[in-house]
Motif scaffolding. Structure first.
Motif, PDB file in Angstrom:
ATOM      1  N   LEU A  34       0.848  -1.193   0.000  1.00  0.00           N
ATOM      2  CA  LEU A  34       0.000   0.000   0.000  1.00  0.00           C
ATOM      3  C   LEU A  34       0.882   1.240   0.000  1.00  0.00           C
ATOM      4  N   GLY A  35       0.508   2.242  -0.788  1.00  0.00           N
ATOM      5  CA  GLY A  35       1.301   3.466  -0.831  1.00  0.00           C
ATOM      6  C   GLY A  35       0.640   4.512  -1.690  1.00  0.00           C
ATOM      7  N   GLU A  36       1.294   5.633  -1.817  1.00  0.00           N
ATOM      8  CA  GLU A  36       0.756   6.724  -2.610  1.00  0.00           C
ATOM      9  C   GLU A  36       1.118   6.556  -4.074  1.00  0.00           C
ATOM     10  N   ASP A  37       0.261   7.092  -4.941  1.00  0.00           N
ATOM     11  CA  ASP A  37       0.496   7.110  -6.386  1.00  0.00           C
ATOM     12  C   ASP A  37       0.695   5.704  -6.950  1.00  0.00           C
ATOM     13  N   GLY A  38      -0.052   4.737  -6.397  1.00  0.00           N
ATOM     14  CA  GLY A  38       0.001   3.380  -6.911  1.00  0.00           C
ATOM     15  C   GLY A  38      -1.129   3.106  -7.877  1.00  0.00           C
ATOM     16  N   ILE A  39      -1.403   1.843  -8.111  1.00  0.00           N
ATOM     17  CA  ILE A  39      -2.504   1.446  -8.988  1.00  0.00           C
ATOM     18  C   ILE A  39      -3.807   1.574  -8.211  1.00  0.00           C
ATOM     19  N   PRO A  40      -4.753   2.368  -8.687  1.00  0.00           N
ATOM     20  CA  PRO A  40      -6.030   2.521  -7.966  1.00  0.00           C
ATOM     21  C   PRO A  40      -6.871   1.265  -8.115  1.00  0.00           C
ATOM     22  N   THR A  72      -3.682 -11.346   4.594  1.00  0.00           N
ATOM     23  CA  THR A  72      -5.034 -11.311   4.051  1.00  0.00           C
ATOM     24  C   THR A  72      -4.936 -11.178   2.539  1.00  0.00           C
ATOM     25  N   LEU A  73      -5.655 -12.030   1.824  1.00  0.00           N
ATOM     26  CA  LEU A  73      -5.695 -11.939   0.371  1.00  0.00           C
ATOM     27  C   LEU A  73      -6.844 -11.016  -0.024  1.00  0.00           C
ATOM     28  N   VAL A  74      -6.504  -9.947  -0.711  1.00  0.00           N
ATOM     29  CA  VAL A  74      -7.492  -8.960  -1.138  1.00  0.00           C
ATOM     30  C   VAL A  74      -7.614  -9.025  -2.655  1.00  0.00           C
ATOM     31  N   ARG A 124      -4.988  -9.195  -7.445  1.00  0.00           N
ATOM     32  CA  ARG A 124      -4.917  -9.708  -6.073  1.00  0.00           C
ATOM     33  C   ARG A 124      -3.681  -9.168  -5.374  1.00  0.00           C
ATOM     34  N   ALA A 125      -3.816  -8.917  -4.070  1.00  0.00           N
ATOM     35  CA  ALA A 125      -2.689  -8.455  -3.270  1.00  0.00           C
ATOM     36  C   ALA A 125      -2.727  -9.148  -1.914  1.00  0.00           C
ATOM     37  N   LEU A 126      -1.555  -9.520  -1.416  1.00  0.00           N
ATOM     38  CA  LEU A 126      -1.427 -10.049  -0.059  1.00  0.00           C
ATOM     39  C   LEU A 126      -1.016  -8.904   0.848  1.00  0.00           C
ATOM     40  N   VAL A 127      -1.833  -8.613   1.834  1.00  0.00           N
ATOM     41  CA  VAL A 127      -1.556  -7.516   2.753  1.00  0.00           C
ATOM     42  C   VAL A 127      -1.471  -8.059   4.170  1.00  0.00           C
ATOM     43  N   ASP A 128      -0.931  -7.265   5.055  1.00  0.00           N
ATOM     44  CA  ASP A 128      -0.804  -7.671   6.452  1.00  0.00           C
ATOM     45  C   ASP A 128      -2.186  -7.913   7.061  1.00  0.00           C
ATOM     46  N   LEU A 141      -2.246   0.498  -4.751  1.00  0.00           N
ATOM     47  CA  LEU A 141      -1.319  -0.629  -4.671  1.00  0.00           C
ATOM     48  C   LEU A 141      -0.059  -0.325  -5.483  1.00  0.00           C
ATOM     49  N   VAL A 142       1.089  -0.362  -4.809  1.00  0.00           N
ATOM     50  CA  VAL A 142       2.365  -0.007  -5.440  1.00  0.00           C
ATOM     51  C   VAL A 142       3.161  -1.279  -5.705  1.00  0.00           C
ATOM     52  N   PRO A 143       3.422  -1.609  -6.971  1.00  0.00           N
ATOM     53  CA  PRO A 143       4.216  -2.805  -7.275  1.00  0.00           C
ATOM     54  C   PRO A 143       5.678  -2.607  -6.886  1.00  0.00           C
ATOM     55  N   GLN A 144       6.306  -3.680  -6.408  1.00  0.00           N
ATOM     56  CA  GLN A 144       7.743  -3.649  -6.145  1.00  0.00           C
ATOM     57  C   GLN A 144       8.448  -3.668  -7.500  1.00  0.00           C
TER      58      GLN A 144
END
Length: 347
Positions: free
Chosen positions: A280-286, A299-301, A311-315, A328-331
């Motif tokens: 999660l972060g700023e200026d990522g994929i909405p 948690t799978l979102v 899909r994203a795995l978050v804390d 959502l900010v990709p690495q």
């Protein structure tokens, strides 16, 4: 030496082609896993190596011997099947000794090999028990011990753990890897279970439609899939794919955001990222949350991004609910790219 070389092997069953000109080498003492969905050709390839199927074309070599014209008993192999194939009316000792007696080895050698392989598989205390009295996990240990007792150049395993429950599979995976490394045997292992493949293999050959799509070590297959199929098949949850359009030299528009990428020959390619490689972060994929699945530590979102699923795995401590909006900010170093026409990776 038990290096295995598969040269231009194909197999047809009538009008159906199960294998398409397969070429591969399994190194001496290597643990190779053939991974793929049902019908991909992995068991057919294993049976050709074993001598239980005849190739329509091509050659099979074990060491310096061409074996595709030899009967199974002359190939220096042993096989472990999905259904254990132990004799319930024989003791564990007699089950392990069965092939040794068929080979007419002296009793002293039979005793030595049975004792050694039973100790390797931690079933020495069961030698006097009848196999029909054993649990599924114990019977599978007997089947592996029987194969190892033959001291084969090659051991072939066809989904040997699929009939066990989850905990037993976990235990047997750990045992198998240690035992086969100690036995210094070349191993080919067929499975559709990617967890088994990742945890056991020195190398994984991913198969699809009778082809080997990629053959590499587990980390390479997971991190750098050579084809879209590999990225979508390996990983739970699998890789995400989003359409990307050219925004300039080495620049691509993904979900309204311009990101750096490869110098591809096409104006449209696919952006790919694994769910665990986003934060999660700023200026990522909405993204708009659609489904939330607690998995314990994470948690799978599942979100919607311009009509595509992401899909994203978050804390697990993050409070998130359907309808929420996330950025959502990709690495960056974990992003991969694929050609939508060839389905191959774009480097």
């Amino acid at each position: 030496m038990a290096e295995i070389r598969i040269k231009n092997v194909a197999k047809q069953f009538g009008a159906f082609t199960a294998l398409h000109s397969v070429d591969m080498t399994i190194r001496d003492r290597e643990f190779m896993v053939l991974l793929g969905a049902s019908g991909c050709g992995k068991t057919t390839l294993l049976r050709i190596i074993a001598g239980l199927e005849t190739p329509s074309q091509g050659e099979v070599w074990i060491g310096d011997r061409r074996v595709d014209k030899l009967p199974p008993r002359e190939r220096g192999i042993a096989m472990v099947f999905q259904n254990y194939a132990v004799f319930p009316h024989l003791t564990v000792f007699e089950n392990i000794a069965f092939g040794l007696r068929m080979a007419k080895l002296p009793q002293s050698e039979v005793d030595r090999r049975v004792k050694r392989t039973a100790e390797l598989m931690h079933i020495e205390q069961l030698l006097k028990r009848y196999s029909g009295q054993l649990s599924g996990g114990q019977r599978q240990r007997v089947a592996v011990a029987r194969a190892l007792a033959m001291e084969p150049d090659v051991i072939l395993m066809d989904e040997p753990l699929s009939n066990l429950d989850a905990l037993l599979r976990l235990e047997m995976r750990a045992e198998l890897k240690g035992v086969l490394a100690e036995s210094k045997t070349t191993t080919i292992y067929v499975t559709h279970d990617q967890v088994e493949a990742m945890s056991l293999a020195d190398r994984i050959s991913v198969m699809n439609g009778g082809y080997i799509v990629q053959s590499a070590d587990p980390v390479e297959v997971y991190r750098n899939p050579a084809a879209r199929f590999v990225g979508s098949f390996i990983g739970n949850p699998p890789m995400n794919f989003l359409p990307a359009t050219r925004a300039g030299t080495n620049q691509w528009t993904v979900a309204g955001r311009v990101v750096p990428g490869p110098n591809a020959p096409r104006d449209r390619i696919e952006f790919a990222i694994r769910p665990e490689d986003m934060r999660l972060g700023e200026d990522g994929i909405p993204a708009t949350v659609r489904v939330v699945e607690p998995l314990g530590a994470h948690t799978l979102v599942t979100t919607d991004v311009d009509g595509s699923m992401l899909r994203a795995l978050v804390d697990s401590d993050l409070s998130v609910a359907p309808g929420d909006h996330l950025s959502l900010v990709p690495q960056p170093d974990r992003v991969r790219w694929f050609d939508p026409e060839t389905m191959e990776a774009v480097r």
